[in-house]
Design an enzyme around this catalytic site. Structure first.
Site, PDB file in Angstrom:
ATOM      1  N   ARG A   1       0.758  -1.189  -0.146  1.00  0.00           N
ATOM      2  CA  ARG A   1       0.066   0.047   0.013  1.00  0.00           C
ATOM      3  C   ARG A   1       0.908   1.384   0.026  1.00  0.00           C
ATOM      4  O   ARG A   1       0.760   2.181  -0.635  1.00  0.00           O
ATOM      5  CB  ARG A   1      -0.926  -0.106   1.028  1.00  0.00           C
ATOM      6  CG  ARG A   1      -1.953   1.199   1.098  1.00  0.00           C
ATOM      7  CD  ARG A   1      -2.982   0.930   2.081  1.00  0.00           C
ATOM      8  NE  ARG A   1      -2.518   1.037   3.529  1.00  0.00           N
ATOM      9  CZ  ARG A   1      -3.362   0.646   4.380  1.00  0.00           C
ATOM     10  NH1 ARG A   1      -4.491   0.455   4.433  1.00  0.00           N
ATOM     11  NH2 ARG A   1      -2.592   1.098   5.695  1.00  0.00           N
TER      12      ARG A   1
ATOM     13  N   LYS B   1      -2.815   6.912   1.450  1.00  0.00           N
ATOM     14  CA  LYS B   1      -2.530   7.111   2.685  1.00  0.00           C
ATOM     15  C   LYS B   1      -1.609   8.177   2.881  1.00  0.00           C
ATOM     16  O   LYS B   1      -0.168   8.041   3.545  1.00  0.00           O
ATOM     17  CB  LYS B   1      -1.917   5.546   3.593  1.00  0.00           C
ATOM     18  CG  LYS B   1      -2.375   5.837   4.906  1.00  0.00           C
ATOM     19  CD  LYS B   1      -2.212   4.554   5.581  1.00  0.00           C
ATOM     20  CE  LYS B   1      -2.462   4.598   7.178  1.00  0.00           C
ATOM     21  NZ  LYS B   1      -3.505   5.114   7.686  1.00  0.00           N
TER      22      LYS B   1
ATOM     23  N   GLU C   1     -16.392   6.508   4.266  1.00  0.00           N
ATOM     24  CA  GLU C   1     -15.708   5.734   5.346  1.00  0.00           C
ATOM     25  C   GLU C   1     -15.220   6.830   6.545  1.00  0.00           C
ATOM     26  O   GLU C   1     -15.954   8.056   6.360  1.00  0.00           O
ATOM     27  CB  GLU C   1     -14.116   5.303   5.125  1.00  0.00           C
ATOM     28  CG  GLU C   1     -13.247   6.210   4.848  1.00  0.00           C
ATOM     29  CD  GLU C   1     -11.743   5.866   4.469  1.00  0.00           C
ATOM     30  OE1 GLU C   1     -11.561   4.645   5.164  1.00  0.00           O
ATOM     31  OE2 GLU C   1     -11.060   6.314   3.721  1.00  0.00           O
TER      32      GLU C   1
HETATM   33  N1  PLP Z   1      -9.401   4.489   6.569  1.00  0.00           N
HETATM   34  C1  PLP Z   1      -8.782   5.276   7.034  1.00  0.00           C
HETATM   35  C2  PLP Z   1      -8.889   6.839   6.618  1.00  0.00           C
HETATM   36  C3  PLP Z   1      -7.610   5.150   7.811  1.00  0.00           C
HETATM   37  O1  PLP Z   1      -6.772   6.040   8.452  1.00  0.00           O
HETATM   38  C4  PLP Z   1      -7.343   3.656   8.241  1.00  0.00           C
HETATM   39  C5  PLP Z   1      -6.187   3.349   9.051  1.00  0.00           C
HETATM   40  O2  PLP Z   1      -5.111   2.903   8.698  1.00  0.00           O
HETATM   41  C6  PLP Z   1      -8.219   2.814   7.818  1.00  0.00           C
HETATM   42  C7  PLP Z   1      -9.237   3.145   6.969  1.00  0.00           C
HETATM   43  C8  PLP Z   1      -7.952   1.348   8.086  1.00  0.00           C
HETATM   44  O3  PLP Z   1      -6.846   0.929   7.423  1.00  0.00           O
HETATM   45  P1  PLP Z   1      -5.938  -0.488   8.017  1.00  0.00           P
HETATM   46  O4  PLP Z   1      -6.970  -1.413   8.069  1.00  0.00           O
HETATM   47  O5  PLP Z   1      -5.176  -0.983   6.712  1.00  0.00           O
HETATM   48  O6  PLP Z   1      -5.390   0.233   9.088  1.00  0.00           O
HETATM   49  C1  COI Z   2      -4.278   3.247  11.517  1.00  0.00           C
HETATM   50  O1  COI Z   2      -5.128   2.836  11.920  1.00  0.00           O
HETATM   51  O2  COI Z   2      -3.233   2.750  11.108  1.00  0.00           O
HETATM   52  C2  COI Z   2      -4.175   4.997  11.186  1.00  0.00           C
HETATM   53  O3  COI Z   2      -3.294   5.229  10.543  1.00  0.00           O
HETATM   54  C3  COI Z   2      -5.318   5.590  11.697  1.00  0.00           C
HETATM   55  C4  COI Z   2      -5.024   6.925  12.323  1.00  0.00           C
HETATM   56  C5  COI Z   2      -6.213   7.797  12.545  1.00  0.00           C
HETATM   57  C6  COI Z   2      -4.173   6.564  13.550  1.00  0.00           C
END
Ligand code: PLP
Ligand code: COI
Length: 344
Positions: A80, A183, A219
């Site tokens: 990612r 991200k 989201e």
């Molecule tokens: N959506 C957003 C905006 C996020 O910041 C995060 C955190 O990383 C997620 C979704 C969830 O992604 P992940 O499950 O890969 O941490």
């Molecule tokens: C994560 O879940 O890893 C994120 O980056 C979300 C953040 C708001 C802490």
């Protein structure tokens, strides 16, 4: 070092010991260096500071029941970050370097790795920033890749406690065909002010709709959305949400638990039909929701609509089962049949 109370850890920018750093310059990544100064020095014109040429990842490492240390699906984070880096026109850290620097960060901060049994973990934060001093709006092949970490417990102060979210009618997170699925730091910048207002009003989370028509659920500011109706796990398909690794995992866990999984656009109206709903992500794991209010203007008192889930904040059975299964796999208590744990 002050003894850490593993039981009461929240989710903070803890000052640990070691940060691992590599510099991309002249077409190659430097050998990663472990530093203990806990500081960076940049040119004041660095692209990251002025133009938000900055992206990051978030993943967790766990001390498991049998004493082994596992990172959870780190190759997904590596992939990612490469996708995000390409979007920003930045050099991409190869998977091997990403994994090595995460491992080096764990080894350089062993005293901050929470022991098994406290519901705590080590959160790894890989960061990629453009450091070239520059006024022009064009990519430059130079970057710093750093991995830092923090011992963490629950993002919201308690595990699996239901909370309220608000849909802010006057704020968007991501533009159509914009940066929402990457991200990048800039996506989060837009959420700071609405989060502050929402928190002052007693809401824990912000739920964003698709910004072009505001007819579909996108989201949360911090995590993906899921809704549950009957035995169905339903999560939005949208090109402006972050492809969450936790959500991808939960879709497989849900199928393993006998649920049906649907990934498709989720109309706003459908919120009224869900028996359970929540957020999912690395930091939040699963955040069950008790209600979602829609506010045409976040700053104003008017609530145009409310969606309620469950009764009296009791967390629903599927959300509980999903939470238990994913955290048991991470802690090495349940068999990792999908091979998600990457041992260090
Ligand atoms: N959506 C957003 C905006 C996020 O910041 C995060 C955190 O990383 C997620 C979704 C969830 O992604 P992940 O499950 O890969 O941490
Ligand atoms: C994560 O879940 O890893 C994120 O980056 C979300 C953040 C708001 C802490």
């Amino acid at each position: 070092m002050k003894q850490i109370d593993w039981k009461t850890l929240g989710f903070d920018a803890y000052r640990t010991r070691t940060v691992v750093i590599s510099h991309f310059k002249d077409g190659q990544w430097s050998t990663p260096e472990k530093t203990e100064t806990f500081s960076f020095t940049f040119d004041p014109f660095a692209q990251a500071l002025h133009y938000a040429i900055s992206c990051f990842e978030g993943l967790k490492a766990f001390r498991q029941q049998d004493g082994r240390i596992a990172m959870f699906r780190p190759t997904e984070n590596a992939a990612r970050m490469q996708r995000t880096a390409r979007y920003l026109g930045m050099p991409c850290p190869p998977e091997e370097l990403f994994l090595q620097m995460c491992e080096d960060c764990i080894h350089g901060n062993m005293e901050f790795l929470p022991p098994y049994g406290f519901g705590a973990s080590m959160y790894l934060r890989p960061l990629l920033i453009g450091v070239h001093p520059q006024m022009q709006l064009v990519p430059y092949p130079e970057a710093v890749f750093a991995v830092m970490c923090a011992p963490v417990g629950s993002y919201y102060g308690a595990h699996l406690r239901s909370c309220a979210a608000v849909i802010p009618g006057n704020y968007d997170r991501a533009a159509p065909k914009g940066s929402g699925s990457y991200k990048i730091g800039a996506n989060y910048a837009a959420t700071f002010k609405p989060y502050k207002i929402a928190h002052e009003q007693g809401y824990t989370e912000l739920l964003y709709l698709n910004s072009s028509t505001r007819e579909y659920v996108d989201e949360f500011g911090s995590s993906n959305f899921f809704g549950i109706r009957g035995n169905k796990y339903i999560t939005p398909l949208s090109d402006s949400v972050l492809p969450s690794i936790t959500n991808k995992t939960l879709q497989e866990v849900a199928a393993d638990l006998g649920m049906e999984v649907e990934k498709r656009p989720v109309p706003l109206e459908e919120l009224a039909t869900f028996e359970e709903a929540g957020g999912c992500g690395t930091a939040v794991v699963i955040t069950p929701l008790s209600r979602i209010d829609m506010k045409p203007v976040l700053e104003e008192p008017e609530v145009s609509r409310s969606f309620l889930f469950g009764t009296d904040g009791v967390v629903g059975p599927w959300s509980t089962a999903l939470y238990r299964r994913i955290t048991a796999i991470q802690a090495g208590e349940a068999e990792d049949t999908h091979g998600w744990c990457y041992f260090v």
